[in-house]
Design a protein around this motif. Structure first.
Motif, short mmCIF file in Angstrom:
data_model
loop_
_atom_site.label_atom_id
_atom_site.label_comp_id
_atom_site.label_asym_id
_atom_site.label_seq_id
_atom_site.Cartn_x
_atom_site.Cartn_y
_atom_site.Cartn_z
N VAL A 58 0.87 -1.31 0.10
CA VAL A 58 -0.10 0.09 0.00
C VAL A 58 0.95 1.22 0.09
O VAL A 58 0.72 2.21 -0.71
CB VAL A 58 -0.87 -0.12 1.30
CG1 VAL A 58 -1.65 1.29 1.12
CG2 VAL A 58 -1.78 -1.13 1.17
N VAL A 59 1.91 1.35 0.82
CA VAL A 59 2.87 2.53 0.94
C VAL A 59 3.64 2.55 -0.56
O VAL A 59 3.97 3.67 -0.92
CB VAL A 59 4.08 2.23 2.08
CG1 VAL A 59 4.85 3.27 1.99
CG2 VAL A 59 3.08 2.20 3.41
N ALA A 60 3.85 1.49 -1.06
CA ALA A 60 4.48 1.41 -2.27
C ALA A 60 3.53 2.16 -3.54
O ALA A 60 3.99 3.11 -4.23
CB ALA A 60 5.29 0.10 -2.91
N ALA A 61 2.15 1.78 -3.38
CA ALA A 61 1.24 2.19 -4.35
C ALA A 61 1.25 3.78 -4.28
O ALA A 61 0.89 4.43 -5.08
CB ALA A 61 0.04 1.52 -4.30
N MET A 62 1.15 4.12 -2.91
CA MET A 62 1.05 5.47 -2.43
C MET A 62 2.24 6.34 -2.84
O MET A 62 1.66 7.58 -3.73
CB MET A 62 0.55 5.41 -0.96
CG MET A 62 0.18 6.83 -0.45
SD MET A 62 0.51 6.87 1.42
CE MET A 62 -0.52 5.70 1.88
N THR A 63 3.17 6.10 -2.67
CA THR A 63 4.38 6.74 -2.77
C THR A 63 4.68 6.85 -4.48
O THR A 63 4.97 7.88 -5.22
CB THR A 63 5.57 6.29 -2.17
OG1 THR A 63 5.80 4.88 -2.52
CG2 THR A 63 5.66 6.67 -0.72
N ALA A 123 -5.03 4.80 -6.40
CA ALA A 123 -3.93 3.74 -6.62
C ALA A 123 -3.95 2.99 -5.09
O ALA A 123 -3.69 1.79 -5.15
CB ALA A 123 -2.50 4.64 -6.49
N VAL A 124 -4.26 3.97 -3.94
CA VAL A 124 -4.09 3.04 -2.63
C VAL A 124 -5.23 2.30 -2.63
O VAL A 124 -4.95 1.17 -2.26
CB VAL A 124 -4.30 4.23 -1.57
CG1 VAL A 124 -4.59 3.65 -0.14
CG2 VAL A 124 -3.04 5.24 -1.42
N GLY A 125 -6.48 2.57 -3.02
CA GLY A 125 -7.57 1.73 -2.75
C GLY A 125 -7.36 0.51 -3.50
O GLY A 125 -7.78 -0.65 -3.16
N LEU A 126 -6.88 0.50 -4.80
CA LEU A 126 -6.65 -0.60 -5.59
C LEU A 126 -5.69 -1.37 -4.78
O LEU A 126 -5.74 -2.71 -4.55
CB LEU A 126 -6.09 -0.16 -6.95
CG LEU A 126 -6.38 -0.99 -8.15
CD1 LEU A 126 -7.70 -1.50 -8.20
CD2 LEU A 126 -5.79 -0.47 -9.53
N ALA A 127 -4.68 -1.14 -4.38
CA ALA A 127 -3.49 -1.95 -3.60
C ALA A 127 -4.24 -2.38 -2.36
O ALA A 127 -3.91 -3.69 -2.04
CB ALA A 127 -2.16 -0.98 -3.06
#
Ligand code: PMP
Length: 436
Positions: free
Chosen positions: A79-84, A321-325
């Protein structure tokens, strides 16, 4: 009954604290003002989270059994990777074409019954419920709202006035009508029948005041009412009752949604019904502030014709992106299944423990959402529950209490909770109960 507005909150001066914490609390009050509260008699200074663990400034680990926001685990690397990744490429809103929001909407809506085919995005559960109310008013022409008598639905003016648990200074608002929570004590005639009759009676009270019904809104796990999942199916007659009076049914999934109940992604599915609208929040972004409202198309036709909707941050590219992760992690790590198996073992463990401790009353659970009444001589004891919460915190386990009398332990850990975590919880609870 005296309503317990915030069980086990920190009380200034009640417990001696390290001087640096006293200073930190004084600074907080000076800067943030008087309305905030802190958990625990000895407030925690948390500096890091990882999976089901939170760490304080000294590196001490606490088992988090209360956090349904970091639902796939604190600071989950995917999730952190998708966010960043997304934040370093583009962070803008829904007034430009962007595939991220569409890809996410498609994946999210595929998890709902086909009737619920639109989704709108907000930043908080409060905003989602507030929007649901605006849409329901447009669709029905009514204003009257029915909630349960210890409900919590948010911080906006409209949702705070629907949040009976905040207390009589705030709720109920002039068009809000409360019905007793769905418990066997409140409805000896049967929860399904009694709760539906209470909804009809509330509509009649509205009519007597010249108010037209707009919606029944409930948290489908009735979290602040003390965790009330059973009997499965009991909500269906209540939904029929509000519809018969011209109102809509809004399922607030901010608490049970995204697989927590183990058997399904959404709490309303336990009741075999399809709501008019479903509000989402907390676990949706695993800590990133995102929320939403899923809607049947005919419900929003009137609102769509008259109003336009724009929420600056709701549904932004990073949120998508976060929601998808988050959805990927729930699927790939089998977290809903984990909630079912570990949750069942957890509930059984609590029932076994109850054999040895008269303080433990009824245990209610669906997946990794558990509520346990704390009693003294068979009566609700909010003071004892508050003491247990603080004793557990001292022994490295984070939990809280809920319900109008604050006597219900609310257990709601991140979904990767393991059997070993359950054992640690039960062993520690057994220990603190023996000391009590
Ligand atoms: N509905 C329910 C059932 C909730 O528990 C909450 C938050 N505790 C909300 C709505 C409001 O969500 P938020 O704090 O994200 O505005």
């Amino acid at each position: 009954m005296t309503r317990n507005l915030m069980p086990n909150a920190y009380t200034p001066g009640a417990t001696p604290l390290p001087p640096e914490d006293e200073a930190r609390i004084a600074r907080r009050t000076r800067l943030l003002g008087p309305a905030y509260r802190l958990f625990y008699a000895e407030p925690l200074h948390i500096t890091r989270g990882d999976g089901v663990w939170l760490y304080d400034r000294d590196g001490r680990a606490y088992l988090d059994t209360y956090n349904n926001v970091a639902s796939v685990g604190h600071c989950h690397p995917r999730v952190v990777a998708a966010m960043t990744r997304q934040a370093s490429q583009l962070a803008t809103h829904t007034r430009y074409l962007h595939d991220g929001i569409l890809d996410y909407a498609e994946r999210l809506l595929a998890l709902f019954p086909p009737e619920l085919s639109h989704v709108m995005f907000t930043c908080s559960g409060s905003e989602a419920n507030d929007l649901a109310l605006r849409i329901a008013r447009a669709a029905t022409g009514g204003t009257g709202v029915i909630v349960t008598d210890n409900a919590y639905h948010g911080v906006t003016l409209a949702t705070a006035e629907m949040s009976m648990s905040i207390g009589p200074a705030v709720a109920p608002g002039p068009t809000v009508f409360a019905v007793p929570a769905p418990s066997a004590e409140n409805y000896p005639e049967g929860i399904a029948k009694g709760f539906a009759a209470a909804v009809t009676a509330a509509c009649d009270q509205m009519a007597a005041k010249g108010i037209k019904p707009c919606a029944l809104i409930v948290d489908t796990i009735f979290s602040s009412d003390g965790v009330r999942p059973d009997p499965a199916g009991f909500l269906a007659p209540a939904m029929a009752a509000i519809r018969a009076k011209g109102g809509l049914f809004i399922a607030d999934e901010v608490q049970p949604g995204f697989g927590r109940t183990g058997e399904a992604m959404w709490g309303f599915l336990r009741h075999g019904l399809v709501p008019d609208m479903v509000s989402l929040g907390k676990p949706m972004g695993n800590g990133y502030p995102m929320a939403g409202l899923v809607i049947q198309p005919q419900v929003i036709a009137e609102f769509g014709a008259k109003a336009r909707y724009f929420n600056t941050f709701g549904g932004n590219a990073v949120a998508a992106a976060v929601g998808l992760a988050v959805l990927d992690v729930i699927r790939d790590e089998g977290l809903m299944q984990n909630a079912a198996t570990v949750g069942a073992a957890f509930a059984q463990g609590l029932r076994d423990l109850a054999q040895h401790h008269d303080s433990i009353g009824e245990i209610r659970a669906a997946g990794l959402f558990l509520g346990t009444d704390i009693l003294t001589e068979g009566q609700p004891d909010g003071t004892k529950a508050g003491r247990l919460v603080n004793d557990l915190r001292r022994d490295g386990i984070l939990i809280s209490a809920t319900g109008p009398e604050g006597h219900i332990l609310k257990i709601r850990p991140p979904l990767p909770f393991s059997m070993a975590n359950v054992d640690q919880f039960l062993t520690t609870l057994d220990k603190v109960l023996k000391q009590a």
